[in-house]
Design a protein around this motif. Structure first.
Motif, PDB file in Angstrom:
ATOM      1  N   ARG A  38      45.172  42.189  41.967  1.00  8.99           N
ATOM      2  CA  ARG A  38      45.040  40.584  41.627  1.00  8.99           C
ATOM      3  C   ARG A  38      43.646  39.986  40.719  1.00  8.99           C
ATOM      4  NH1 ARG A  38      45.567  42.128  46.765  1.00  8.99           N
ATOM      5  NH2 ARG A  38      47.169  40.679  47.630  1.00  8.99           N
ATOM      6  N   TRP A  39      44.014  39.058  40.199  1.00 11.80           N
ATOM      7  CA  TRP A  39      43.113  38.884  38.701  1.00 11.80           C
ATOM      8  C   TRP A  39      43.104  37.045  38.919  1.00 11.80           C
ATOM      9  CZ3 TRP A  39      45.543  36.010  35.348  1.00 11.80           C
ATOM     10  CH2 TRP A  39      46.853  36.090  34.807  1.00 11.80           C
ATOM     11  N   SER A  81      45.388  32.280  39.304  1.00 14.34           N
ATOM     12  CA  SER A  81      44.537  33.306  40.095  1.00 14.34           C
ATOM     13  C   SER A  81      46.498  34.139  40.003  1.00 14.34           C
ATOM     14  CB  SER A  81      45.113  33.313  41.332  1.00 14.34           C
ATOM     15  OG  SER A  81      43.416  33.117  41.091  1.00 14.34           O
ATOM     16  N   GLU A  82      46.380  34.763  39.761  1.00 15.51           N
ATOM     17  CA  GLU A  82      47.831  36.181  40.024  1.00 15.51           C
ATOM     18  C   GLU A  82      47.784  37.262  39.920  1.00 15.51           C
ATOM     19  OE1 GLU A  82      50.805  35.243  39.479  1.00 15.51           O
ATOM     20  OE2 GLU A  82      51.223  33.572  38.175  1.00 15.51           O
ATOM     21  N   THR A  83      48.881  38.170  40.018  1.00 19.11           N
ATOM     22  CA  THR A  83      48.957  39.602  40.623  1.00 19.11           C
ATOM     23  C   THR A  83      49.791  40.068  39.479  1.00 19.11           C
ATOM     24  OG1 THR A  83      51.029  39.135  42.046  1.00 19.11           O
ATOM     25  CG2 THR A  83      48.445  39.133  42.996  1.00 19.11           C
ATOM     26  N   GLY A  84      49.204  40.921  38.850  1.00 16.18           N
ATOM     27  CA  GLY A  84      50.649  41.962  37.867  1.00 16.18           C
ATOM     28  C   GLY A  84      49.870  43.304  37.529  1.00 16.18           C
ATOM     29  N   TRP A  85      50.860  43.862  37.293  1.00 16.68           N
ATOM     30  CA  TRP A  85      50.860  45.433  36.324  1.00 16.68           C
ATOM     31  C   TRP A  85      50.102  45.396  35.246  1.00 16.68           C
ATOM     32  CZ3 TRP A  85      53.135  46.018  31.937  1.00 16.68           C
ATOM     33  CH2 TRP A  85      54.316  45.527  31.855  1.00 16.68           C
ATOM     34  N   GLY A  86      49.878  44.740  34.004  1.00 20.07           N
ATOM     35  CA  GLY A  86      49.302  44.881  33.038  1.00 20.07           C
ATOM     36  C   GLY A  86      48.219  44.558  32.454  1.00 20.07           C
ATOM     37  N   GLU A  87      47.411  44.963  31.219  1.00 18.57           N
ATOM     38  CA  GLU A  87      46.993  44.163  30.810  1.00 18.57           C
ATOM     39  C   GLU A  87      47.131  43.297  29.032  1.00 18.57           C
ATOM     40  OE1 GLU A  87      43.568  46.813  29.279  1.00 18.57           O
ATOM     41  OE2 GLU A  87      42.103  46.439  31.520  1.00 18.57           O
TER      42      GLU A  87
END
Ligand code: SLL
Length: 154
Positions: A38-39, A81-87
């Motif tokens: 989460r970021w 604010s989001e969620t994800g898997w990569g930079e």
């Protein structure tokens, strides 16, 4: 409109992200299984003060893997604010109050999800949040009279 000759005004801001790993404990059922973090990315005052007296809009352009990759905020908090898997690199475009006559300012921020630095292994084991913030001083060179009033009355 008329500009104030020989005057430079700086206003500090902070921009960047915080990211926390998604764990078995805090994973919610609606999340895609490949999402690992989460970021939140934001533009804010250095002491969390309101910056909307001189910034009217912030646009965050995310990676194209996100739906509606361009996110526009017309009032604080200027954050996504989001969620994800990569930079990836986030394009941050800051729009100033119309009275300023200033072009938007383009900044880039590399979204950081993974701990870095000397104790990154410990940080990873402990699932510590990653903080990646940068400080920037925005220069208003010979501001318009209206913008001068806005900047100096705050
Ligand atoms: C990489 N170049 O390969 C980078 C791209 C993109 C991350 C990272 C999307 C999440 C979703 C997401 O996390 N994109 O919308 O499902 O590492």
């Amino acid at each position: 409109s008329k500009r104030v000759k020989g005057v430079q005004i700086y206003r500090p801001i902070v921009y960047g992200n915080i990211a926390t790993p998604i764990t078995k404990e805090n994973r919610t059922s609606n999340l895609p299984p490949e999402h690992t973090h989460r970021w939140t990315v934001c533009v804010k005052g250095v002491y969390d003060e309101d910056i909307s007296y001189f910034i009217k809009r912030v646009q965050f352009k995310l990676h194209e893997t996100y739906t509606n990759a361009t996110r526009t905020l017309d009032s604080p908090p200027f954050e996504v604010s989001e969620t994800g898997w990569g930079e990836f690199d986030i394009h941050i475009k800051i729009f100033f109050r119309t009275e300023s006559g200033e072009k938007p300012l383009q900044l880039y921020h590399h979204l950081s999800l993974h701990p870095y630095g000397p104790d990154k292994e410990i940080a990873k084991e402990q699932g510590r949040p990653v903080h990646a913030y940068q400080y920037e001083e925005i220069l208003f060179n010979e501001p318009t009279e209206a913008m001068y009033d806005i900047l100096t009355s705050n």
